[in-house]
Design an enzyme around this catalytic site. Structure first.
Site, short mmCIF file in Angstrom:
data_model
loop_
_atom_site.label_atom_id
_atom_site.label_comp_id
_atom_site.label_asym_id
_atom_site.label_seq_id
_atom_site.Cartn_x
_atom_site.Cartn_y
_atom_site.Cartn_z
N HIS A 168 2.23 -5.07 -8.74
CA HIS A 168 3.26 -4.42 -7.94
C HIS A 168 4.58 -5.19 -8.03
O HIS A 168 5.65 -4.60 -8.14
CB HIS A 168 2.77 -4.36 -6.49
CG HIS A 168 3.63 -3.55 -5.60
ND1 HIS A 168 3.34 -2.26 -5.27
CD2 HIS A 168 4.79 -3.84 -4.96
CE1 HIS A 168 4.27 -1.78 -4.48
NE2 HIS A 168 5.16 -2.72 -4.27
N GLU A 210 11.11 4.73 -5.07
CA GLU A 210 9.86 3.96 -4.92
C GLU A 210 8.68 4.91 -4.91
O GLU A 210 8.84 6.11 -4.75
CB GLU A 210 9.88 3.25 -3.56
CG GLU A 210 10.37 1.82 -3.59
CD GLU A 210 9.30 0.87 -4.07
OE1 GLU A 210 8.21 1.34 -4.45
OE2 GLU A 210 9.57 -0.34 -4.07
N HIS A 241 4.82 5.41 -2.88
CA HIS A 241 3.95 4.92 -1.81
C HIS A 241 2.66 5.74 -1.84
O HIS A 241 2.32 6.43 -0.89
CB HIS A 241 4.67 5.02 -0.46
CG HIS A 241 4.51 3.78 0.36
ND1 HIS A 241 4.20 3.79 1.68
CD2 HIS A 241 4.61 2.48 0.01
CE1 HIS A 241 4.13 2.53 2.12
NE2 HIS A 241 4.37 1.74 1.13
N ASN A 242 1.96 5.63 -2.95
CA ASN A 242 0.83 6.53 -3.20
C ASN A 242 -0.43 6.14 -2.45
O ASN A 242 -1.01 6.96 -1.75
CB ASN A 242 0.53 6.56 -4.70
CG ASN A 242 1.75 6.88 -5.53
OD1 ASN A 242 2.67 7.51 -5.04
ND2 ASN A 242 1.77 6.44 -6.78
N ASP A 281 15.17 -1.14 0.90
CA ASP A 281 15.57 -1.60 -0.44
C ASP A 281 17.07 -1.47 -0.60
O ASP A 281 17.73 -2.34 -1.15
CB ASP A 281 14.88 -0.74 -1.52
CG ASP A 281 13.50 -1.26 -1.86
OD1 ASP A 281 13.31 -2.49 -1.82
OD2 ASP A 281 12.62 -0.44 -2.17
N ASP A 304 14.95 -7.16 1.46
CA ASP A 304 14.02 -6.56 2.41
C ASP A 304 12.66 -7.24 2.33
O ASP A 304 12.34 -7.93 1.37
CB ASP A 304 13.88 -5.06 2.14
CG ASP A 304 12.91 -4.78 1.01
OD1 ASP A 304 13.13 -5.33 -0.09
OD2 ASP A 304 11.95 -4.04 1.22
N GLU A 318 2.68 -7.44 5.60
CA GLU A 318 3.74 -6.49 5.22
C GLU A 318 4.18 -5.66 6.42
O GLU A 318 4.58 -4.50 6.27
CB GLU A 318 3.27 -5.62 4.06
CG GLU A 318 3.06 -6.46 2.82
CD GLU A 318 2.60 -5.67 1.61
OE1 GLU A 318 2.54 -4.44 1.67
OE2 GLU A 318 2.31 -6.32 0.60
N SER A 348 3.70 2.36 -11.01
CA SER A 348 2.49 2.30 -10.20
C SER A 348 1.37 2.69 -11.16
O SER A 348 1.30 3.83 -11.60
CB SER A 348 2.62 3.29 -9.04
OG SER A 348 1.38 3.59 -8.49
#
Lengths: 985, 262
Positions: A244, A311, A313-314, A335, A497, A540, A777
């Site tokens: 990642h 981005e 976010h799967n 971001d 971030d 996170e 990803s």
């Protein structure tokens, strides 16, 4: 002491939320016994409060004089229902409403509450409902077991059905442990797996080697550290080295084999992505910061810069669609907020891939029905964008059965910042030695631990639930307001971030500026006690930014944060020691060489082998009636109106949006791109579009990628963008491309990845479109026993481009009867994997190619014609081809059209169905005023174009064919109904 | 003539401050975006302003109910300033979330004069948040100065909780009788039949009597759900080939004109 206040609508008032739930229970779960649903909320307050105080807050805060009553320590509804289902959060899950309620209570009582406020929702199900049905409703619709708990009760004692306070019980923090790496290969691998490090054997060995080094040992002894790494160090390395964060596959050495010929590629990233920008970006001074920051930064005009990032976010969205999508949006917003000196987000763009929502098969363990996933993701985006005050201006939804294994949730954001603040250029930033390390925003909890490493492995039955998080849009909005104010005051030197990898990554990256840092983890504000130091490092938890603040400004920075009611904590300082040092209560718990941390990861070596698997020979089929085919295509999920989704997103907050996702006389036609005019004093605008066509991967990922790029560029051109101003963002979502015994198809998938990169390079350089930011990803696979589902390789290409005058943009809808209709670009026999062939189950066929040279010329001519004001409408042809494009232009304008297919520029011998439904790239439907035709045709000289007909004054939709089947006589109303009915929810 | 100074409130999730300030300045105001903390700490003095607009947004995430937590915060933290401002009959305008706040606070319609909640803005009948362009008809009978000579307004609604409901029949009757309804949802061009609802989706939320905006007895305190600040320029409109922005401009111009009296 714990008190409970319940809030319910007054008797006799209708309950729209309950009504729509009832509908969904019937439609999605096929349970017809529920006659009605009433909804209510409960607030559990943990504080010493007297009856009078409780009544005061109940009436002043929770009740509504008109609609709802509040009940202190009493059930809001006592009887009459079949079941009450109460759903609350699990301990430790962010409770947004609870947080706001706490603030309101504190305002009202004029004092701080010691304990928390915890919310839950109560659903009263009426009718002849069976217990099993109530359980299914709870489990499959109302609650997500990963983050929520629920209870079911037949009577007013429902309040006892779930534990009262979902408080995280104080845990004994695990002391820092040292972990021996002196293990055999098998044990190293199992250690990596057990701790969710997602490190390969080679990487584990590299770490072992490093710690065994004599010099490293001596240095550690001085700090009182053992030779073995601590848990904190190992976790930090795992996060920093994760796929990642480090994009190991894109940086690998690849041996690529095609037709027996071998080619060595040293890093796809350098060979194709960076090279594209080098070539296509030549002479483009407006490229300010590419690939190096959280987002790409380009110049908008002399005074303003734009930062943009897309981005994915799967995995989180697969586990908790709402929370996954919400944190995806808030994450990409950060971001942008952390790009350069910080940009203010001005729009979102979201592209979603799901399995078809009418899926009727078995749903494998840990996965959700695609309709539920869609609803959750939609709601997460709604909350993330709307509540943050950021418009969602453009997007796409793609349906394909294999996205059952992993939905794709692409979240993009663009932000704006002044080009200079106090004389300093804002696209540059640098932390300085002795700067303080500030963490700003939310607190740290166990949520999201291992997000970065987790997304670097496939989804299987053992996937951890700690990787799921819920975001809080308002905490982040407050933090953003504060940070932008601090930026304008010049209170910090650098900002980034906290996303994947938490503080370990954000501070670790920023410490590269000074080559070192020291952090004191006990200062970390925690959501609840009991976190181990390593957890603080890699958690996170959402809504956090890391900021480098000059020592002398630290006081002013903290004071301003307090005024904005934002938490800002000084965690330590940046140094030039060459080490990332973390201490916990004065004891050193991590000390890693900066060099090793960031550059120590070994380069992977991978193999790729391409094989032709697609049968181009077309299967036999009977040409259907064209009018009927058009209606069927318009109703297909990939083509139909997405108004249901779009309308629930705010697409115009901030007042900058010029071209909205829905256009036309009734504001329901599809737009090709979003256009935003972000600066008050200027008429200049920025357009955003997305290209995505995973279907074509089955034939060749090269053409999948080429078409994605072309679609995005074409969409921009249709609105009036000049190709010279376009920049692109590449976002690869793949199935595991690393060959192993268990992943036998790895070499082929990697070859697909290589080919997609080649296409990206070829098409972008031909168009002169530099890449400014990207993401990948790589493990979008689901495995569970014998069930394996891998997504089709998918490139999302997002493009931005500039428009000089926002008043001259063009939308897709026909404007007026009598206008002349042109088709631009040539149509070929390219129906392979088209919506048309899929609808009629025709096998084979060629997928669309991209003739970049011809397209480029056409795009330049069209852009020029639009700039000169000759074009009244322009729409690109993509899914469903020319037929669908014509229908959509008519739907937007509520105007019919008369078209002669004979006039469509095309390769020889094409039958009507192919002229109408082939998905060849590089084509548009354009309408022009009669009086401008000669000028327009002159402008298009040398390009393929055909004057095919005209816009009708009424709503008759007439197509004259070249062959015997060739005719469509219908009404726009019929097409509209077909297009809208599929997702009319 | 000096430009009237109008405060546009910001903070805690309000988010339409930019376009609201632009609309006001476009119509001649000296519009200033001011964060809540500046009023609370008296860094900015409300009494120095001639008007106040609470813009749209999602203050406190619309948690509990839209505008509720912000209303509570104003009541307990800056009410002294607000009260004085209100008593001087300076313009106080709430758009969308600002309207919800004024209603929950009790400043609208404030029939009793006791600043208590008498009406509400609740969940849309559709059960959904919707972004949709609608048409507004100003009401001839209205005592609201901001609705004067507006013609009609074409603007988006963007809310999930905009359905206007009065506490009881009598309250609704009094609101109507006293001319407190300033704008109703209407057909394109601002047309509507008297005493007949335009129905969904023209009335996007199911509001009683198609009510989109109301004022108090003085006419100076006013709130509405739609966002005219988003249709100040022709290019903001989905149908660019027709002129649509005049109504919104006139509306904001009226606010500025009223503020100029102070």
């Amino acid at each position: 002491m714990v008190s409970r206040i319940e809030v319910a609508l007054k008797d006799g008032l209708e309950d729209p939320a309950g009504a729509s739930l009832k509908r969904r229970i019937l439609e999605d779960l096929k349970i017809n016994s529920v006659s009605s649903v009433r909804t209510a909320s409960a607030y559990v307050i943990e504080a010493q409060l007297g009856e009078e105080e409780l009544q005061k807050i109940a009436q002043e805060i929770f009740a509504d004089a008109v609609t709802s009553g509040a009940f202190v320590n009493a059930p809001c509804i006592k009887e009459g229902f079949a079941f009450a289902v109460e759903v609350g959060f699990k301990p430790g899950v962010t409770d947004n409403v609870g947080g706001s309620a706490k603030e309101a209570i504190e305002d009202c009582l004029g004092e701080k509450l010691e304990g928390g406020v915890y919310t839950s929702r109560i659903y009263f199900l009426y009718g002849n409902v069976k217990k099993e049905e109530a359980e299914r409703i709870a489990k499959e619709m109302l609650a997500n077991g990963l983050i929520e708990r629920w209870g079911i009760s037949k009577d007013f004692e429902y309040a006892n059905a779930i534990a009262q306070v979902p408080k995280v019980l104080p845990m004994q923090p695990v002391p820092v442990q040292n972990i021996s790496l002196e293990l055999d290969d098998e044990k190293l691998v199992s250690l990596s797996k057990k701790r969710l490090l997602a490190l390969s054997l080679e990487e584990m060995e590299r770490i072992r080697e490093h710690f065994a080094d004599g010099k490293v040992r001596v240095g550690r002894e001085k700090e009182g550290l053992l030779a073995m790494p601590t848990d904190a160090e190992l976790e930090m390395l795992a996060q920093t080295w994760s796929e990642h964060c480090k994009h190991k596959i894109f940086n690998a050495k690849i041996e690529y084999e095609e037709n027996g010929k071998k080619e060595n590629i040293n890093s796809l990233f350098k060979t194709y992505i960076v090279a594209t920008t080098k070539k296509a970006g030549k002479g483009k001074g407006w490229l300010l910061s590419v690939f190096s920051d959280n987002a790409g930064i380009v110049r908008f005009n002399e005074e303003w810069n734009l930062a943009i990032k897309v981005e994915t976010h799967n995995t989180p969205s697969a586990l908790d669609p709402y929370g996954g999508a919400l944190t995806g949006i808030l994450g990409v917003n950060r971001d942008v907020l952390g790009a350069g000196m910080g940009a203010k987000p001005i729009f979102n763009t979201d592209v979603l891939c799901f399995a078809p929502f009418e899926y009727a098969g078995m749903v494998p363990p840990k996965l959700m029905h695609p309709k539920r996933t869609l609803e959750g993701v939609r709601k997460g985006i709604e909350r993330g964008g709307n509540a943050s005050g950021i418009p969602t201006v453009n997007g796409a939804v793609v349906f394909e059965p294999r996205f059952l294994g992993k939905p794709l949730v692409y979240c993009g954001t663009c932000g704006i910042m002044p080009a200079k603040i106090k004389g300093k250029e804002t696209h540059k930033k640098e932390a300085k030695k002795t700067d303080r390390i500030f963490m700003v925003g939310g607190r740290v909890g166990k949520d999201g631990i291992h997000g970065a490493t987790f997304s670097s492995v496939g989804l299987d039955e053992d996937s951890p639930t700690s990787a799921v998080q819920l975001g809080d849009a308002i905490v982040q909005k407050k933090a953003a307001d504060f940070l932008l104010a601090a930026r304008d005051e010049g209170l910090y030197n650098a900002i980034t971030d906290n996303g994947a990898g938490g503080l370990a990554s954000s501070v670790g990256e920023m410490a590269q500026d000074t080559q070192g840092c020291i952090m004191h983890l006990e200062r970390c504000p925690l959501k609840y006690p009991g976190l181990a130091p390593w957890e603080m490092l890699v958690s996170e938890s959402q809504e956090r930014m890391t900021v480098a603040v000059p020592k002398e400004k630290a006081g002013e920075f903290a004071a301003l944060a307090a005024l904005y009611e934002v938490e800002a904590t000084d965690l330590g300082e940046f140094t030039n020691s060459g080490y990332f040092v973390a201490k916990y209560k004065e004891k050193t718990i991590a000390m890693l060489q900066m060099e090793f941390l960031h550059k120590g990861v070994p380069q992977m070596e991978l193999q790729a082998k391409w094989e032709e698997r697609w049968e181009e020979k077309q299967g036999k089929y009977e040409i259907p009636k064209l009018g009927e085919a058009l209606v069927r295509l318009l109703a297909r999920p990939n083509i139909c109106s997405k108004e249901y989704i779009i309308r629930q997103y705010d697409h115009e907050v901030m007042g900058m949006s010029a071209l909205k996702p829905l256009c036309g006389v009734e504001r329901d036609g599809p737009s090709d791109a979003g256009v935003i005019a972000p600066v008050q004093e200027s008429k200049e605008a920025i357009a955003i579009s997305n290209g995505i066509c995973p279907r074509y991967s089955d034939a060749d990922a090269y053409w999948m990628a080429a078409n994605a790029v072309d679609e995005a560029v074409r969409n921009l051109v249709a609105t009036g963008v000049d190709v010279q101003t376009i920049a692109g963002l590449d976002n690869f979502c793949w199935c595991d491309p690393i060959y192993t015994k268990e992943n036998a198809d790895g070499k082929y998938r990697l070859a697909q990845l290589v080919r997609a990169n080649k296409a990206l390079y070829e098409v972008c350089t031909a168009y002169g479109v530099p890449l400014i930011s990207g993401k990948d990803s790589m493990k979008n696979d689901y495995r569970n026993g014998s069930i394996a589902i891998s997504i089709p390789p998918t490139l999302l290409f997002s493009a931005i481009g500039k428009i000089k005058d926002v008043e001259k943009i063009v939308s897709s809808d026909f404007k007026e009867g009598g206008d002349v209709v042109y088709v631009l670009g040539k149509t070929f026999d390219e129906c392979g994997k088209s919506e048309y062939f899929l609808e009629y189950e025709v096998k084979g066929g060629k997928v669309p190619r991209v003739d970049a040279q011809a397209n480029f010329k056409l795009y330049a001519c069209l852009a020029s014609a639009i700039k000169k004001g000759m074009v009244r409408s322009a729409h690109d042809c993509s899914d469903g081809g020319l037929g669908v494009a014509l229908a959509e232009c008519g739907i937007g304008g509520r105007l019919g059209v008369r078209v002669d297919l004979e006039k469509v520029p095309r390769e020889g011998g094409l039958a009507d169905d192919k002229i109408l439904f082939s998905e060849s790239s590089g084509r548009f439907v354009v309408s022009v005023r009669k009086k401008d035709c000669a000028k327009f045709e002159n402008e298009m000289r040398g390009c393929a174009f055909g004057k095919v007909g005209e816009v009708k004054k009424d709503d008759a939709f007439e197509v004259k064919g070249v062959g015997e089947h060739g005719a469509i006589y219908t009404k726009v109303g019929v097409l509209l109904a077909a297009w809208q009915r599929t997702m009319k929810w | 003539m000096a430009k009237p100074k109008i405060l546009v409130l910001d903070g805690f999730g309000l988010n339409c401050e930019r376009e609201t300030a632009i609309a006001l300045s476009e119509m001649g105001a000296d519009a200033r975006v001011v964060h809540f903390y500046k009023l609370q700490t008296r860094r900015e003095k409300l009494e120095e302003y001639a008007g106040m607009v609470i813009p749209g947004g999602w203050s406190f995430g619309d948690d509990i109910a839209g505008g509720k937590v912000l209303a509570n915060r104003i009541k307990y933290r800056i009410w002294d300033q607000m009260k004085k401002f209100h008593e001087e009959e300076k313009p106080i305008v709430g758009i969308c979330n600002g309207f919800q706040m004024l209603v929950k606070l009790g400043l609208l319609p404030n029939l009793s004069g006791r600043v208590e909640q008498e009406v509400t803005l609740t969940n849309n009948a559709s059960g959904k948040f919707e972004d949709r362009w609608i048409a507004l008809a100003p009401q001839k009978k209205s005592v609201c100065p901001y609705a004067k000579e507006v013609g009609w307004i074409s603007a988006p609604v963007r809310h999930g909780e905009g359905r206007f409901i009065a506490k009881d029949e009598k309250t609704l009757e009094r609101i109507e009788e006293m001319g407190l309804v300033a704008f109703r949802y209407a057909c394109e061009g601002g047309k509507r039949e008297e005493n007949e609802s335009v129905g969904y989706p023209l009335n996007p939320n199911g509001a009683q009597n198609d009510i989109a905006g109301v004022c108090d007895e003085s006419g100076k305190v006013f709130g509405m759900m739609p966002h005219p600040e988003c249709s100040i320029f022709e290019w903001q409109h989905p149908n660019k080939e027709k002129a649509h922005a005049q109504g919104s401009r006139k509306f904001y111009g009226n606010i500025v004109k009223e503020a100029a009296k102070f």
